[in-house]
Scaffold this active site. Sequence first.
Site, PDB file in Angstrom:
ATOM      1  N   ASP A 213      -4.474   5.252  -5.621  1.00 10.92           N
ATOM      2  CA  ASP A 213      -3.526   5.058  -6.713  1.00 10.92           C
ATOM      3  C   ASP A 213      -3.329   6.367  -7.496  1.00 10.92           C
ATOM      4  O   ASP A 213      -3.927   7.386  -7.164  1.00 10.92           O
ATOM      5  CB  ASP A 213      -4.105   3.948  -7.623  1.00 10.92           C
ATOM      6  CG  ASP A 213      -3.024   2.997  -8.097  1.00 10.92           C
ATOM      7  OD1 ASP A 213      -1.866   3.438  -8.208  1.00 10.92           O
ATOM      8  OD2 ASP A 213      -3.340   1.831  -8.380  1.00 10.92           O
ATOM      9  N   ASP A 270       4.891  -2.062  -9.287  1.00 10.25           N
ATOM     10  CA  ASP A 270       4.131  -3.225  -8.806  1.00 10.25           C
ATOM     11  C   ASP A 270       5.013  -4.456  -8.613  1.00 10.25           C
ATOM     12  O   ASP A 270       5.849  -4.788  -9.453  1.00 10.25           O
ATOM     13  CB  ASP A 270       3.021  -3.574  -9.805  1.00 10.25           C
ATOM     14  CG  ASP A 270       1.925  -2.527  -9.802  1.00 10.25           C
ATOM     15  OD1 ASP A 270       2.108  -1.467  -9.170  1.00 10.25           O
ATOM     16  OD2 ASP A 270       0.889  -2.772 -10.440  1.00 10.25           O
TER      17      ASP A 270
HETATM   18  C1  GLA Z   1      -1.515  -0.061  -9.861  1.00  9.65           C
HETATM   19  C2  GLA Z   1      -1.078  -0.359  -8.440  1.00  9.65           C
HETATM   20  C3  GLA Z   1      -1.373  -1.809  -8.108  1.00  9.65           C
HETATM   21  C4  GLA Z   1      -2.848  -2.095  -8.288  1.00  9.65           C
HETATM   22  C5  GLA Z   1      -3.278  -1.724  -9.695  1.00  9.65           C
HETATM   23  C6  GLA Z   1      -4.788  -1.773  -9.886  1.00  9.65           C
HETATM   24  O1  GLA Z   1      -0.754  -0.746 -10.787  1.00  9.65           O
HETATM   25  O2  GLA Z   1       0.281  -0.079  -8.299  1.00  9.65           O
HETATM   26  O3  GLA Z   1      -0.971  -2.095  -6.791  1.00  9.65           O
HETATM   27  O4  GLA Z   1      -3.599  -1.378  -7.355  1.00  9.65           O
HETATM   28  O5  GLA Z   1      -2.882  -0.395 -10.024  1.00  9.65           O
HETATM   29  O6  GLA Z   1      -5.175  -1.421 -11.170  1.00  9.65           O
END
Ligand code: GLA
Length: 604
Positions: A213, A270
């Site tokens: 990430d 997300d």
């Molecule tokens: C980000 C990523 C998600 C997830 C969260 C975890 O938002 O885009 O897919 O992995 O972090 O904290």
Amino acid sequence: MYKMMIVGGAVALGLVSWAAEPAVKVVECQKCPFRMKIAADGKSANINKARLMDDNPSAAELDRRIAAMRARAEKLLVKPDPNAGARTRPLMGWSSWNTFGLKISEEVILGVAKAMATNGLKAAGYTYVNIDDGFWGPRTKEGKLTINKNKFPNGMRVVVDTIHSLGMKAGIYSDAGANTCGQTVPGVGFYKHDDEDCQFYFKELDFDFIKVDYCGGSGARLDPRTRYTEIANAIKKAAGDKEVRYNLCRWAFPGVWAADIAESWRTTGDIRANWGSIRGIIRENLYLSAFASPGHYNDMDMLEVGQLKGKTATAFGKSDSGLTADEELTHFGTWCMLSSPLLLGCDPRTMPQSSIELATNPYLLAMSQNDLGLQGYVVSKQGDAYVLVKDADKKFGTARFVQLLNLSDKPVDVKICARDLDLGGEIQVFDLVERADPGTFKDETTVQVPPHGSKFYRFDAEQRLDRVVYEAETAYLSAYQELTDAKKANTAFTYSTRCRGGDAAVTWIGFSEANDLIWKDVMVSQAGDYELTLDFEAKTWDLKELDGFIQIDGGVKIAFKTTKEKRLIKLPVTLSAGLHTVRLSNPTGLMEDIDHMTLVRKAK
Ligand code: GLA
């Protein structure tokens, strides 16, 4: 061989079987009164019974039709796949984030893995069990990572070993910066620990996959390409010969460099289990087909399949209001058509049976799990509905997968033009969802698609035609990236227009040799003289003359000029039969926005 029965004045087909070839037999399908089921080796396909029988055919004609149907079903039925799960294909599995968020534990992870091993998901190819954010304890004084003891009381190695003992693979998560997005424990990201953390994940714990990430990375304004490449090298160093798959999570197309180091890269923010989120992600991925290749895919984020309207239970509350059946189908099938990784995000222990059936549909999965590495592309946009296509079986063959995608809130009659799909002659249609053969068509046909819904087909045509229209938004942009302002960085990008086809054009090509556009797959089946036309989109703000160069197969660069009035550039070209490339560039200034190219063979 077959038995005709007259039931209440109507002709019905009784049990039909081929004694000599017991692998395939046709049986009545109880649940689908208008269909026959062909079963072979435990797998099945439904066939439109009405089509076989409706004109009261002679016994000989019926024989012929059944033989044709059988041959077709044999071809279509998914056979054991020796290359299943290959690194060249989009990853399949599950990830903890969408349902559990930070509330993960050994019980959850192993419970899910065990459920997947028995409920048909693993058998269908969902083998990766990926732990997302939230598993760490604090680093030791020496800087070594630890695992949260409350969530994983027996440590992590036992979790990985158990997943492996189920014949599955284990995935883990980190951040390119110091902190992860969940921020539960500070300092557990890779930053300043690449080598030792990779030793921990891949040597000590034996993980097979990692998602990296960027919350810590962007917080500290680190350079994504540098950081992700450093981590890629550390993974290789620690993993040695062990296969470790790498996913970048930068929430936008990071740049074409991602394909040099990773199997997949997130292209959007997300996902959540609601239609607006799914629709938005689809829109952002419709014009990225040129950047997918075998083993390297645009990641549209983890699936929300199984999160049905009114029945969701996730750590994210109201934003996961759930999907209708049509939305769930569009979601899953589009992820297959666009070759995104397929990581389920619901709880497989309680996944609705209808969703398991959808996610394990072998015909939909065939769009994703093949060795061509193709992402479907848009051939026509009709209001807010789209026709997408990509090759099935082999490149430039007569079989293609087709999706009719309705992103609008109303039913749409979607027109399918065979010429747009580069198909000719009679086209046999196989509905991948109905698992049925609704018939054949020539030239064009229209299908009504419900709001938020999709139709998915495999078309088998008599002829494959050469492509005539090459939309700019299906071409490879050598400097494409979405992380910094493209106009400041002088990198080309796609934007919406009112033009033909996919309704998009490409702008900001030029300023350097590196910032070009290339159609890499210009297939010509017959050698000869062609007329190549470049159709430019006039910029309303720019009345000046603009320069451009066209180069075929890396040969001589031919200069051209466009003005607001002169937007069509025509060029006679002689091409050999086979694959060609067409490149547009301008090393010193801006080239006019390009909408599409056409390539038409000249009549003799
Ligand atoms: C980000 C990523 C998600 C997830 C969260 C975890 O938002 O885009 O897919 O992995 O972090 O904290």
